[in-house]
Motif scaffolding. Structure first.
Motif, mmCIF file in Angstrom:
data_model
loop_
_atom_site.group_PDB
_atom_site.id
_atom_site.type_symbol
_atom_site.label_atom_id
_atom_site.label_comp_id
_atom_site.label_asym_id
_atom_site.label_seq_id
_atom_site.Cartn_x
_atom_site.Cartn_y
_atom_site.Cartn_z
ATOM 1 N N ILE A 145 0.821 -0.933 0.217
ATOM 2 C CA ILE A 145 -0.239 -0.194 -0.265
ATOM 3 C C ILE A 145 0.642 1.287 0.019
ATOM 4 O O ILE A 145 1.832 1.088 0.763
ATOM 5 C CB ILE A 145 -1.135 -0.116 1.027
ATOM 6 N N VAL A 146 0.710 1.919 -1.561
ATOM 7 C CA VAL A 146 1.569 2.855 -1.561
ATOM 8 C C VAL A 146 0.662 4.805 -1.033
ATOM 9 O O VAL A 146 -0.284 4.526 -1.577
ATOM 10 C CB VAL A 146 2.608 3.124 -2.439
ATOM 11 N N PHE A 147 0.964 5.603 -0.463
ATOM 12 C CA PHE A 147 0.068 6.174 -0.794
ATOM 13 C C PHE A 147 1.040 7.866 0.215
ATOM 14 O O PHE A 147 2.254 7.891 0.803
ATOM 15 C CB PHE A 147 -1.493 6.278 0.795
ATOM 16 N N SER A 148 0.288 9.123 0.425
ATOM 17 C CA SER A 148 1.056 10.023 0.967
ATOM 18 C C SER A 148 -0.392 10.992 2.271
ATOM 19 O O SER A 148 -1.297 11.031 2.371
ATOM 20 C CB SER A 148 0.737 10.854 0.119
ATOM 21 N N ASP A 149 0.262 11.197 3.630
ATOM 22 C CA ASP A 149 -0.541 11.595 3.979
ATOM 23 C C ASP A 149 -1.381 12.748 3.816
ATOM 24 O O ASP A 149 -2.263 13.501 4.480
ATOM 25 C CB ASP A 149 0.063 12.168 5.673
ATOM 26 N N HIS A 150 -0.128 14.311 2.743
ATOM 27 C CA HIS A 150 -1.701 15.290 2.090
ATOM 28 C C HIS A 150 -0.477 15.078 1.221
ATOM 29 O O HIS A 150 0.403 14.758 1.205
ATOM 30 C CB HIS A 150 -1.587 16.067 2.773
ATOM 31 N N GLY A 151 -1.068 16.915 0.745
ATOM 32 C CA GLY A 151 -0.456 17.141 0.004
ATOM 33 C C GLY A 151 0.391 18.132 -0.281
ATOM 34 O O GLY A 151 0.913 18.661 0.925
ATOM 35 N N ASP A 152 0.391 19.624 -1.384
ATOM 36 C CA ASP A 152 1.576 19.703 -1.342
ATOM 37 C C ASP A 152 0.811 21.612 -2.714
ATOM 38 O O ASP A 152 1.460 20.847 -3.636
ATOM 39 C CB ASP A 152 2.696 20.256 -1.594
ATOM 40 N N TYR A 153 1.391 23.295 -1.794
ATOM 41 C CA TYR A 153 0.803 23.712 -3.067
ATOM 42 C C TYR A 153 1.884 23.554 -4.014
ATOM 43 O O TYR A 153 1.731 23.844 -5.702
ATOM 44 C CB TYR A 153 0.751 24.705 -2.557
ATOM 45 N N THR A 154 3.275 23.578 -3.857
ATOM 46 C CA THR A 154 3.854 23.815 -5.183
ATOM 47 C C THR A 154 4.221 24.565 -5.975
ATOM 48 O O THR A 154 4.082 24.586 -6.855
ATOM 49 C CB THR A 154 3.903 22.443 -5.491
ATOM 50 N N GLY A 155 3.678 25.340 -5.310
ATOM 51 C CA GLY A 155 3.454 27.017 -5.827
ATOM 52 C C GLY A 155 2.262 27.228 -6.514
ATOM 53 O O GLY A 155 2.106 28.371 -7.657
ATOM 54 N N ASP A 156 1.362 26.762 -7.171
ATOM 55 C CA ASP A 156 0.158 26.371 -7.195
ATOM 56 C C ASP A 156 -0.957 28.560 -6.025
ATOM 57 O O ASP A 156 -0.515 28.080 -5.205
ATOM 58 C CB ASP A 156 -0.945 25.891 -6.875
ATOM 59 N N TYR A 157 -1.797 28.523 -7.385
ATOM 60 C CA TYR A 157 -1.693 30.120 -6.638
ATOM 61 C C TYR A 157 -0.748 31.153 -6.087
ATOM 62 O O TYR A 157 -1.513 31.800 -5.134
ATOM 63 C CB TYR A 157 -3.109 30.057 -5.398
ATOM 64 N N THR A 158 0.603 30.868 -6.345
ATOM 65 C CA THR A 158 1.629 31.463 -6.093
ATOM 66 C C THR A 158 1.734 31.699 -4.408
ATOM 67 O O THR A 158 1.888 32.002 -3.313
ATOM 68 C CB THR A 158 1.528 33.250 -6.586
ATOM 69 N N ILE A 159 1.800 30.286 -3.933
ATOM 70 C CA ILE A 159 1.881 29.748 -2.736
ATOM 71 C C ILE A 159 2.750 28.008 -2.536
ATOM 72 O O ILE A 159 2.587 27.372 -3.949
ATOM 73 C CB ILE A 159 -0.208 29.557 -1.944
ATOM 74 N N THR A 160 3.957 27.881 -0.955
ATOM 75 C CA THR A 160 4.013 26.841 -1.768
ATOM 76 C C THR A 160 4.202 26.536 0.047
ATOM 77 O O THR A 160 3.281 27.064 0.450
ATOM 78 C CB THR A 160 5.769 27.371 -1.770
ATOM 79 N N GLU A 161 3.998 24.943 0.435
ATOM 80 C CA GLU A 161 4.069 24.153 1.163
ATOM 81 C C GLU A 161 2.462 23.418 1.099
ATOM 82 O O GLU A 161 2.245 23.445 0.555
ATOM 83 C CB GLU A 161 4.038 25.195 3.187
#
Length: 495
Positions: A296-312
């Motif tokens: 089972i492979v997954f992540s706890d949550h995601g990341d903005y990565t610059g979308d909306y000019t926001i990181t984290e």
């Protein structure tokens, strides 16, 4: 005979960072290859978009509101259930490798696992080493210089470090965790035991700072990157938390080339995670344990990565980049599977029930997740609605996560979170099919048609023609809270 189970967990990985999910710049061949014998869920959602609440949720089967897990500073109580405890109780050898974010540092891990390794210390440990994310613990002199360079100019709050000289400083802990997992698999091959294993290997990549070494750093073609979501300051009727973070992160004057470097570095981190998964998969094949092991492979949550000019990330917003996560399941041989990308709506809160069914056992407590194995077998309907939640009411200082001044790269988010305006409004997301609705306590609700508006920039809640849909989704939120509002303990107290 019970089959083995291995969880390989990313930190802060968005679903659309995988090549088989349509990202033309992504390089994830090992995860993509799981589609030959497993299922990747396109509509998998975390239950809170930051680490501690999400992990407390997917390890218990409780939504964050059930026990008040809405802050990074509130970990599990001693009497709370946990799937690691359950697997140990059901006769599995439980090996916990990597991130914690669940058990307080003053509590031993022996109730949860047989062995624990945090990725930093030299030996397996049975004590209470934290394993929580700590920048200093992951740096050598070379990466310390890069980290200090990050904290300068208009780069200060971006979390962008760039190209690592090697894998010996920042990011080394993940390599240590993978090596420990490989050593354990080798050890199991040599041991003559019928006892099944449950490995919970949870890494730190691609959690910011955004940094990676070659060959992964240079492998991502910057020309293939998908278009970024527009600057939040130019999008009306969004959550005030996003405007507050954008104003403080000081990224509005960045060129598109700089954002491309940040986003490519993030995808390089994802690609490195994919390579490490490939090492573990190959080791299972080499030791003849692969067929008898569910992955089972997954992540706890995601990341903005610059979308909306926001990181984290942010704790009470629910755009796809931070709430929609990878979830791939390759069951052990003999368990029915229809390999594909599934459209079924699923939640990370479903993991404990899924793991229990894989182990042919029952959970010892009432919880709110539902096993997804019927969807692995081919069903395309799992849940009519999925949920993600966060935020607080006014006056909840314990949920503000105070203590970060402007010297902290986390200050833009946490300073906004400490405001007693509407920014840290308690909120809940409800996604039903193509519609995503967000109910907010102190400000404008949100509604998006994800088919017509995948970038989530046109808030339909202000349009009269959508009021019937909004009312239906409000009623579904009410049903959700009625069904999950509390957890009645399984143990009676003496009177």
């Amino acid at each position: 005979m019970k089959k083995n189970i291995l969880l390989f967990v990313a930190d802060q990985m968005r679903r659309d960072s995988l090549a088989h999910m349509g990202n033309p710049a992504s390089i994830t061949p090992n995860l993509d290859s799981l589609l030959e014998e497993g299922v990747s869920f396109e509509n998998a959602y975390c239950q809170n978009p930051v680490c501690v609440p999400s992990r407390n949720s997917f390890l218990t089967g409780f939504y964050p509101h059930v026990n008040g897990h809405r802050t990074m500073h509130y970990l599990q109580r001693e009497d709370e259930p946990n799937i690691l405890k359950e697997m140990k109780r059901n006769g599995y050898e439980v090996i916990w490798i990597g991130r914690n974010d669940v058990v307080p540092s003053n509590r031993a891990k022996t109730d949860y696992c047989d062995e624990y390794y945090d990725g930093i210390t030299d030996e397996n440990t049975r004590d209470c080493i934290s394993g929580s994310f700590n920048h200093a613990a992951h740096h050598n002199e070379d990466t310390k210089k890069l980290y200090e360079k990050m904290l300068s100019g208009d780069n200060y709050y971006s979390f962008y470090m760039g190209k690592l000289p090697d894998g010996e400083g920042y990011g080394k802990a993940d390599w240590n965790c993978v090596e420990k997992t490989l050593e354990y698999i080798d050890r199991r091959r040599k041991e003559k035991t019928d006892k099944p294993f449950f490995v919970y290997c949870t890494l730190s990549f691609p959690h910011p700072p955004y940094a990676c070494e070659d060959p992964w750093y240079s492998s991502i073609d910057r020309n293939l990157l998908p278009k970024r979501r527009p600057n939040i300051k130019d999008v009306p009727n969004k959550a005030s938390m996003l405007y507050g973070i954008n104003e403080k992160q000081n990224l509005n004057n960045w060129s598109e080339d700089r954002f491309d470097e940040l986003r490519a570095t993030y995808l390089a981190m994802v690609s490195r995670f994919d390579f490490q998964f490939g090492l573990i998969k190959n080791k299972l094949l080499e030791t003849n344990l692969y067929d008898d092991t569910s992955l089972i492979v997954f992540s706890d949550h995601g990341d903005y990565t610059g979308d909306y000019t926001i990181t984290e990330k942010v704790q009470n917003c629910f755009e796809e980049p931070i709430s929609n996560v990878p979830l791939l399941i390759k069951p052990a041989k003999g368990i029915k599977v229809e390999p594909r990308i599934s459209q079924a709506q699923v939640e990370l809160v479903d993991l404990p029930a899924t793991i229990a069914e894989l182990a042919n056992s029952k959970l010892s407590y009432t919880q709110f997740g539902q096993s997804v194995l019927h969807a692995v077998a081919g069903d395309e309907v799992h849940k009519d609605a999925v949920f993600c939640e966060g935020g607080r009411i006014h006056g909840e200082k314990q949920a503000m996560e105070e203590g970060h001044g402007p010297d902290s790269p986390y200050w833009p988010r946490l300073a906004t979170q400490c405001s007693e305006g509407p920014e840290h409004s308690k909120a809940v997301m409800c996604k039903m099919g193509k519609y995503k609705y967000v109910m907010r306590l102190y400000e404008l609700d949100e509604l998006y048609d994800l088919e017509q508006d995948p970038l989530e920039i046109d808030n339909l809640v202000v349009k009269e023609e959508y009021q019937k849909i909004i009312q239906q989704m409000k009623e579904r939120v009410g049903q959700f809270y009625m069904e999950t509002t509390d957890f009645v303990p399984m143990k009676r107290d003496k009177r």
